[in-house]
Enzyme design. Structure first.
Site, PDB file in Angstrom:
ATOM      1  N   HIS A  97     -61.198  18.638   5.403  1.00  7.07           N
ATOM      2  CA  HIS A  97     -62.128  19.543   4.718  1.00  7.07           C
ATOM      3  C   HIS A  97     -63.125  20.181   5.681  1.00  7.07           C
ATOM      4  O   HIS A  97     -63.663  21.256   5.399  1.00  7.07           O
ATOM      5  CB  HIS A  97     -62.877  18.772   3.629  1.00  7.07           C
ATOM      6  CG  HIS A  97     -62.914  19.492   2.314  1.00  7.07           C
ATOM      7  ND1 HIS A  97     -61.787  19.736   1.550  1.00  7.07           N
ATOM      8  CD2 HIS A  97     -63.938  20.035   1.625  1.00  7.07           C
ATOM      9  CE1 HIS A  97     -62.128  20.382   0.453  1.00  7.07           C
ATOM     10  NE2 HIS A  97     -63.430  20.583   0.469  1.00  7.07           N
ATOM     11  N   LYS A 155     -56.580  24.173  -7.246  1.00  8.51           N
ATOM     12  CA  LYS A 155     -57.014  23.314  -8.353  1.00  8.51           C
ATOM     13  C   LYS A 155     -56.790  24.025  -9.682  1.00  8.51           C
ATOM     14  O   LYS A 155     -57.017  25.226  -9.799  1.00  8.51           O
ATOM     15  CB  LYS A 155     -58.496  22.950  -8.193  1.00  8.51           C
ATOM     16  CG  LYS A 155     -58.754  21.985  -7.047  1.00  8.51           C
ATOM     17  CD  LYS A 155     -60.219  21.610  -6.986  1.00  8.51           C
ATOM     18  CE  LYS A 155     -60.480  20.636  -5.835  1.00  8.51           C
ATOM     19  NZ  LYS A 155     -59.874  19.341  -6.065  1.00  8.51           N
ATOM     20  N   ARG A 173     -57.489  23.442   1.261  1.00  9.34           N
ATOM     21  CA  ARG A 173     -57.724  22.026   0.976  1.00  9.34           C
ATOM     22  C   ARG A 173     -56.524  21.253   1.520  1.00  9.34           C
ATOM     23  O   ARG A 173     -55.415  21.799   1.618  1.00  9.34           O
ATOM     24  CB  ARG A 173     -57.847  21.798  -0.530  1.00  9.34           C
ATOM     25  CG  ARG A 173     -58.941  22.594  -1.218  1.00  9.34           C
ATOM     26  CD  ARG A 173     -58.871  22.381  -2.731  1.00  9.34           C
ATOM     27  NE  ARG A 173     -59.950  23.064  -3.447  1.00  9.34           N
ATOM     28  CZ  ARG A 173     -59.829  24.254  -4.026  1.00  9.34           C
ATOM     29  NH1 ARG A 173     -58.666  24.906  -3.970  1.00  9.34           N
ATOM     30  NH2 ARG A 173     -60.846  24.801  -4.660  1.00  9.34           N
ATOM     31  N   HIS A 181     -62.625  29.095  -5.109  1.00 11.71           N
ATOM     32  CA  HIS A 181     -63.695  28.516  -5.916  1.00 11.71           C
ATOM     33  C   HIS A 181     -63.777  29.240  -7.257  1.00 11.71           C
ATOM     34  O   HIS A 181     -63.752  30.469  -7.303  1.00 11.71           O
ATOM     35  CB  HIS A 181     -65.052  28.664  -5.207  1.00 11.71           C
ATOM     36  CG  HIS A 181     -65.199  27.749  -4.034  1.00 11.71           C
ATOM     37  ND1 HIS A 181     -66.168  27.926  -3.073  1.00 11.71           N
ATOM     38  CD2 HIS A 181     -64.519  26.633  -3.671  1.00 11.71           C
ATOM     39  CE1 HIS A 181     -66.077  26.970  -2.162  1.00 11.71           C
ATOM     40  NE2 HIS A 181     -65.083  26.179  -2.512  1.00 11.71           N
ATOM     41  N   TYR A 208     -72.443  27.207   1.554  1.00 15.12           N
ATOM     42  CA  TYR A 208     -72.310  27.669   2.938  1.00 15.12           C
ATOM     43  C   TYR A 208     -73.457  28.556   3.386  1.00 15.12           C
ATOM     44  O   TYR A 208     -73.602  28.841   4.572  1.00 15.12           O
ATOM     45  CB  TYR A 208     -70.970  28.400   3.112  1.00 15.12           C
ATOM     46  CG  TYR A 208     -69.811  27.492   2.840  1.00 15.12           C
ATOM     47  CD1 TYR A 208     -69.464  26.494   3.743  1.00 15.12           C
ATOM     48  CD2 TYR A 208     -69.089  27.591   1.663  1.00 15.12           C
ATOM     49  CE1 TYR A 208     -68.424  25.629   3.489  1.00 15.12           C
ATOM     50  CE2 TYR A 208     -68.035  26.729   1.396  1.00 15.12           C
ATOM     51  CZ  TYR A 208     -67.712  25.748   2.308  1.00 15.12           C
ATOM     52  OH  TYR A 208     -66.689  24.876   2.043  1.00 15.12           O
ATOM     53  N   ARG A 210     -62.034  23.533   6.601  1.00 19.06           N
ATOM     54  CA  ARG A 210     -62.271  24.462   5.482  1.00 19.06           C
ATOM     55  C   ARG A 210     -63.726  24.922   5.482  1.00 19.06           C
ATOM     56  O   ARG A 210     -64.022  26.109   5.318  1.00 19.06           O
ATOM     57  CB  ARG A 210     -61.913  23.755   4.179  1.00 19.06           C
ATOM     58  CG  ARG A 210     -62.125  24.558   2.908  1.00 19.06           C
ATOM     59  CD  ARG A 210     -61.479  23.786   1.750  1.00 19.06           C
ATOM     60  NE  ARG A 210     -61.963  24.163   0.438  1.00 19.06           N
ATOM     61  CZ  ARG A 210     -61.461  25.152  -0.298  1.00 19.06           C
ATOM     62  NH1 ARG A 210     -60.475  25.893   0.193  1.00 19.06           N
ATOM     63  NH2 ARG A 210     -61.934  25.417  -1.502  1.00 19.06           N
TER      64      ARG A 210
END
Length: 304
Positions: free
Chosen positions: A245, A173, A149, A271, A280, A248
């Site tokens: 992004h 995150k 990110r 994730h 994806y 990514r």
């Protein structure tokens, strides 16, 4: 996490990735700020990560009673849908509370993906003989080669790069730490940048361990990375809407296309849920559909 933080990030996204006009941008941001005010005043300050579909529905219902035009009402819903789609895309939320709101159908958002040819065009557009070019080359290679990110990219610490074992320790995150493999080619570029470019800078004491620095010797901002990529994309003649992004997304999509397991991709992207990584698989599904249409006996036998 606060409304103001996410609204500011959303504004940057609309300006630099979606290329919204100033008038449209102002309208969208104004709409979301009204929703924030409602959340603060009527919903005990519930944040953007926790507001529900019922909350949004009640908010729209109250606005509709104020005799605004249908066009205004349609734009509120459009703004809200765009905002929460963005939060899902940025992995702030796993669900989209606005998806069932009645209004303009914006369609399923699937991220733009760059082909390897596109990426090579963008890299070829970099002036690699300059110090600035060498830094920007590293930025692109790390975004694409490590699937980071933009917030993770600008926070990379040199002390978290293990050149011997070829990985970067990344704080993602929720302060979740993961180890991201570092390709030998990318590691070589990083060493050259650190030794030949970064070493020339007068570095601010607070940023002595920060990998990517601006000309003032301090950490780079998200906005600057957006601008760098936009300028390189324009120079390369790549017409897609590209942001940090996008690299990514391309990292994940190319891994999946080349046979990587979705759960390994989930780990590398950081994730928390496999359902987030599952976005994806849209390309894989399209590929499978083409295989069936072109090679399944039921289609080939009755072709023509």
């Amino acid at each position: 996490m606060t409304w103001d933080e996410k609204i500011k990030d959303f504004e940057i996204f609309l300006r630099f990735e979606r290329n919204f006009s100033e008038n449209t941008l102002d309208a969208y941001i104004r709409d979301i700020k009204k929703l924030k005010d409602y959340a603060v005043e009527e919903l005990d300050g519930v944040g953007p990560e926790a507001i529900t579909y019922d909350n949004l529905q009640e908010y729209i219902f109250k606005l509709s009673k104020q005799k605004f035009s249908e066009r205004s009402q349609a734009r509120w819903i459009s703004s809200i849908k765009a905002f929460f789609k963005y939060l899902v895309e940025e992995e702030v939320r796993n669900d989209n509370p606005s998806s069932l709101l009645e209004g303009p159908k914006l369609g399923l958002y699937l991220p733009d993906t760059l082909s390897l040819t596109d990426i090579e065009k963008i890299i070829d557009a970099i002036e690699k003989n300059s110090d600035l070019g060498k830094r920007n080359h590293c930025i692109i290679e790390v975004l694409y080669g490590c699937g980071l990110r933009v917030s993770e990219l600008i926070d990379i610490k040199i002390s978290n790069i293990n050149f011997k074992e070829k990985y970067i320790k990344v704080s993602g995150k929720g302060n979740k730490v993961r180890l991201v493999p570092l390709a030998q080619y990318t590691a070589k570029l990083l060493k050259e940048y650190i030794n030949e470019v970064r070493s020339k800078l007068k570095i601010n004491k607070k940023h002595e361990d920060t990998l990517f620095l601006n000309s003032r010797g301090t950490s780079m901002s998200r906005v600057i990375v957006f601008i760098i990529i936009k300028e390189l994309t324009d120079k390369a003649g790549v017409s897609k809407k590209i942001s940090p992004h996008t690299f990514r997304h391309s990292f994940a999509t190319h891994l999946l296309q080349n046979g990587a397991d979705l759960r390994f991709i989930q780990e590398m992207l950081g994730h928390s849920s496999i359902t987030t990584t599952g976005i994806y698989t849209h390309l894989k599904t399209e590929e499978l559909r083409d295989v069936i249409l072109n090679f399944h006996p039921r289609n080939t036998n009755f072709a023509g």
